[in-house]
Structures are given as C-alpha cells and as structure tokens.
Design an enzyme around this catalytic site. Structure first.
Site, PDB file in Angstrom:
ATOM      1  N   HIS A  31      15.443  17.931  42.295  1.00 15.69           N
ATOM      2  CA  HIS A  31      15.348  18.685  43.555  1.00 15.69           C
ATOM      3  C   HIS A  31      15.410  17.748  44.754  1.00 15.69           C
ATOM      4  O   HIS A  31      15.979  18.092  45.790  1.00 15.69           O
ATOM      5  CB  HIS A  31      14.071  19.523  43.581  1.00 15.69           C
ATOM      6  CG  HIS A  31      14.042  20.580  42.512  1.00 15.69           C
ATOM      7  ND1 HIS A  31      15.072  21.481  42.340  1.00 15.69           N
ATOM      8  CD2 HIS A  31      13.133  20.871  41.551  1.00 15.69           C
ATOM      9  CE1 HIS A  31      14.789  22.285  41.321  1.00 15.69           C
ATOM     10  NE2 HIS A  31      13.613  21.931  40.823  1.00 15.69           N
TER      11      HIS A  31
ATOM     12  N   LEU B 259      28.030  24.787  63.880  1.00 17.54           N
ATOM     13  CA  LEU B 259      27.817  25.354  62.542  1.00 17.54           C
ATOM     14  C   LEU B 259      26.512  26.153  62.461  1.00 17.54           C
ATOM     15  O   LEU B 259      25.467  25.718  62.936  1.00 17.54           O
ATOM     16  CB  LEU B 259      27.778  24.215  61.513  1.00 17.54           C
ATOM     17  CG  LEU B 259      27.422  24.597  60.074  1.00 17.54           C
ATOM     18  CD1 LEU B 259      28.564  25.367  59.417  1.00 17.54           C
ATOM     19  CD2 LEU B 259      27.088  23.352  59.248  1.00 17.54           C
TER      20      LEU B 259
ATOM     21  N   ASP C  40      22.864  24.880  42.352  1.00 19.18           N
ATOM     22  CA  ASP C  40      22.259  24.924  41.025  1.00 19.18           C
ATOM     23  C   ASP C  40      22.542  23.663  40.212  1.00 19.18           C
ATOM     24  O   ASP C  40      23.576  23.027  40.372  1.00 19.18           O
ATOM     25  CB  ASP C  40      22.791  26.153  40.282  1.00 19.18           C
ATOM     26  CG  ASP C  40      21.945  26.511  39.070  1.00 19.18           C
ATOM     27  OD1 ASP C  40      20.793  26.042  38.979  1.00 19.18           O
ATOM     28  OD2 ASP C  40      22.441  27.264  38.215  1.00 19.18           O
TER      29      ASP C  40
HETATM   30  C1  IPE Z   1      19.873  30.494  41.377  1.00 17.75           C
HETATM   31  O1  IPE Z   1      19.692  29.530  40.375  1.00 17.75           O
HETATM   32  C2  IPE Z   1      18.923  30.264  42.504  1.00 17.75           C
HETATM   33  C3  IPE Z   1      19.118  29.024  43.263  1.00 17.75           C
HETATM   34  C4  IPE Z   1      20.039  28.124  43.037  1.00 17.75           C
HETATM   35  C5  IPE Z   1      18.195  28.845  44.343  1.00 17.75           C
HETATM   36  P1  IPE Z   1      18.744  29.774  39.124  1.00 17.75           P
HETATM   37  O2  IPE Z   1      18.752  28.508  38.359  1.00 17.75           O
HETATM   38  O3  IPE Z   1      17.431  30.301  39.559  1.00 17.75           O
HETATM   39  O4  IPE Z   1      19.543  30.930  38.366  1.00 17.75           O
HETATM   40  P2  IPE Z   1      19.508  31.356  36.828  1.00 17.75           P
HETATM   41  O5  IPE Z   1      18.076  31.521  36.434  1.00 17.75           O
HETATM   42  O6  IPE Z   1      20.186  30.251  36.065  1.00 17.75           O
HETATM   43  O7  IPE Z   1      20.311  32.614  36.778  1.00 17.75           O
HETATM   44  C1  IPE Z   2      18.656  24.785  41.474  1.00 20.10           C
HETATM   45  O1  IPE Z   2      18.535  23.926  40.385  1.00 20.10           O
HETATM   46  C2  IPE Z   2      17.450  24.775  42.367  1.00 20.10           C
HETATM   47  C3  IPE Z   2      16.624  25.987  42.311  1.00 20.10           C
HETATM   48  C4  IPE Z   2      16.877  27.033  41.584  1.00 20.10           C
HETATM   49  C5  IPE Z   2      15.446  26.022  43.128  1.00 20.10           C
HETATM   50  P1  IPE Z   2      17.725  24.350  39.079  1.00 20.10           P
HETATM   51  O2  IPE Z   2      16.321  23.887  39.235  1.00 20.10           O
HETATM   52  O3  IPE Z   2      17.920  25.774  38.771  1.00 20.10           O
HETATM   53  O4  IPE Z   2      18.477  23.441  37.996  1.00 20.10           O
HETATM   54  P2  IPE Z   2      18.799  23.851  36.520  1.00 20.10           P
HETATM   55  O5  IPE Z   2      19.622  25.096  36.593  1.00 20.10           O
HETATM   56  O6  IPE Z   2      17.506  24.055  35.815  1.00 20.10           O
HETATM   57  O7  IPE Z   2      19.585  22.696  36.015  1.00 20.10           O
HETATM   58 MG    MG Z   3      19.322  26.741  37.684  1.00 19.36          MG
END
Ligand code: IPE
Ligand code: IPE
Ligand code: MG
Length: 253
Positions: A47, A141, A30
């Site tokens: 990403h 792994l 995240d």
């Molecule tokens: C959780 O992160 C899902 C992934 C990292 C793939 P999100 O960014 O979607 O979670 P919330 O919305 O902050 O809970």
């Molecule tokens: C995690 O990073 C990737 C996915 C959930 C796909 P985010 O895109 O949620 O990044 P933030 O949380 O908005 O910074």
């Molecule tokens: Mg996120």
C-alpha cells in the site's frame, strides 16, 4: 501499406495521440497486497508503494493534459480486511490529503473525495473540507479519490436524496431523468469516465462507478499497481485510441 505484424518497424509502433486523449480516466488501483507478498513483505508495504504510484500517475495525468482522474482507493467492502491493514491505508490517505493541501494550489490540481465520508475519522473529514475549499481556486486536473466508495451505495444514497425531494413535493416522480440521477451521485458534474483501467489481472468491476461506466472503454493489465508507471498508462491510452466508440450507433464512414 500492409499493417501486418511482420511489417511493424519502430516507427509503426502506435504512439499516443495528444489530440485524442480521454477526458476522464478512472483507475482501480489493485494489486498492492500481491505485490508485497511476492516480495516477502507485509501487505501494508504494498500500500505504501501503491500510494507513491498514485502520486506519480496523478502528476503525469496533469502533465499530459487529462482533465479528470478518478481513482478507487478504498471500497465499502474493504472494511472486511484486518484492522491493521485498514489503518495503514487510512493513514496513507490522510498523508496524501494533507500533502495535497500544501501543493494543490501550486500544482493547479483540484481534489474531491467520493464516497460515504461519514465513516471516516473526524480528522480526515476535516482535511477533506480543506481540500474542498482549496479546490475552488484551481482550474487544472480534477482528481477524485474514492474512499469508502461503492457504486451500489452511491446509487442508494442518490435514490434517498431523490425520494426525499419527492416526498417534500420539490420533485415530481415524472421529472426523474438520467440527468437528475447523475446529478444526485457523488460524481455530480463530472463527465462519465471514457477509460477505466484495472491493473493486477482481475477482470471485474468490484462495485466501481456502476452507473457512470455505461459506455466506458475498459483496459485490463496483469501489471500490479505498485509496478504501474507512465509507460503503462500510455499503453492504456493508446489502446483506448484504437477503439471505435459507437454508443449504440453505427461506425462513422
Ligand atoms: C477494488 O479492489 C477496490 C480498490 C482497488 C480500492 P479489491 O481488491 O477490493 O477487489 P476484489 O475484492 O478483488 O474484487
Ligand atoms: C488494492 O490492492 C488496494 C485496496 C483494495 C485498498 P489490494 O490490497 O486489493 O491488493 P491485492 O488485490 O490483495 O493484491
Ligand atoms: Mg485487490
């Protein structure tokens, strides 16, 4: 010897113990969006860098001898995001899976996609079939990539599978155990995670491995996923190695 911070010298800074590695590490990848926004870049740039971090961390886990690595790449809730962002993430995942087809046998890594893959593009579904076949040849792994994954959805899917077996007479309701449920999940055959890491400063589970995390150790860090590196993983493992896991029992003398 006093173990007070005053006496901490370089030699006393805890080091990673290669004998006590977690067998299974799970990571909620995240913080990509916030990383990009802070740099004045579009979220999609986060990403892209995040997918590089994933490659780096998977390689590192393989090198230090971790047996199972599960990463949360795309949740069942992430479809709520703008189409352009979803398309970018799917494109990066496809690229990673294609690359895995070329390299996984050489690197001795196996790969499994966990989640409801029926909603993924036919192209990605076909690549997943190939990585499944290639995984039969490797012993190192085991990487699980969660795509269109949600812990509740996984449990619903498992309940439906078990209910079907009950209605066909193949399974008695009394024979439903924790093991039959575990075996009906996407993670069938994978041991429960020992350590779950969430970067980005969020302190929540966001529908990840709800059943499997019953006795996992959690590690949270404010570092955003694109900035996460081998040293950060070491810190998480070192923290894990200082914990006393009791599983409801009492601490061993
Ligand atoms: C959780 O992160 C899902 C992934 C990292 C793939 P999100 O960014 O979607 O979670 P919330 O919305 O902050 O809970
Ligand atoms: C995690 O990073 C990737 C996915 C959930 C796909 P985010 O895109 O949620 O990044 P933030 O949380 O908005 O910074
Ligand atoms: Mg996120």
């Amino acid at each position: 010897l006093p173990s007070f911070p005053f006496f901490t010298s370089k030699s006393q800074v805890p080091k990673l113990d290669p004998e006590k590695l977690p067998e299974h590490i799970a990571i909620i990848m995240d913080g990509n969006g916030r990383w990009a926004t802070a740099k004045g870049l579009p979220r999609t740039a986060g990403h892209k860098v995040g997918s590089e971090t994933f490659r780096k961390i998977a390689t590192y886990c393989n090198n230090i001898g971790i047996k199972h690595l599960t990463v949360y790449a795309f949740s069942t809730e992430n479809w709520k995001r703008p189409k352009e962002e979803v398309d970018t993430i799917m494109g990066l995942l496809k690229q990673y899976l294609l690359e895995a087809c070329e390299k996984m046998v050489k690197d001795n890594i196996s790969l499994k996609v966990l989640g409801d893959t029926s909603r993924l593009s036919p192209e990605i579904q076909e690549i997943i079939q190939r990585t499944d076949e290639l995984s039969l040849q490797t012993t190192g792994l085991k990487v699980n990539v969660c795509i269109n994954y949600g812990g509740r959805g996984e449990l619903v899917h498992a309940m439906q599978k078990l209910a079907q077996k009950v209605s066909s007479g193949e399974l008695d309701p009394e024979d439903i155990t924790e093991k039959t449920i575990s075996d009906a999940l996407y993670t069938a055959g994978v041991p429960d995670p020992d350590l779950i890491i969430r970067p980005s400063g969020e302190v929540r589970i966001s529908n990840f491995l709800l059943w499997q995390s019953a006795y996992a150790e959690f590690y949270f860090t404010p570092v955003l996923w694109p900035d996460f590196d081998e040293n950060e993983l070491d810190q998480a493992i070192i923290s894990y190695q200082t914990r006393s896991r009791r599983f409801g029992g009492i601490k061993k003398a």
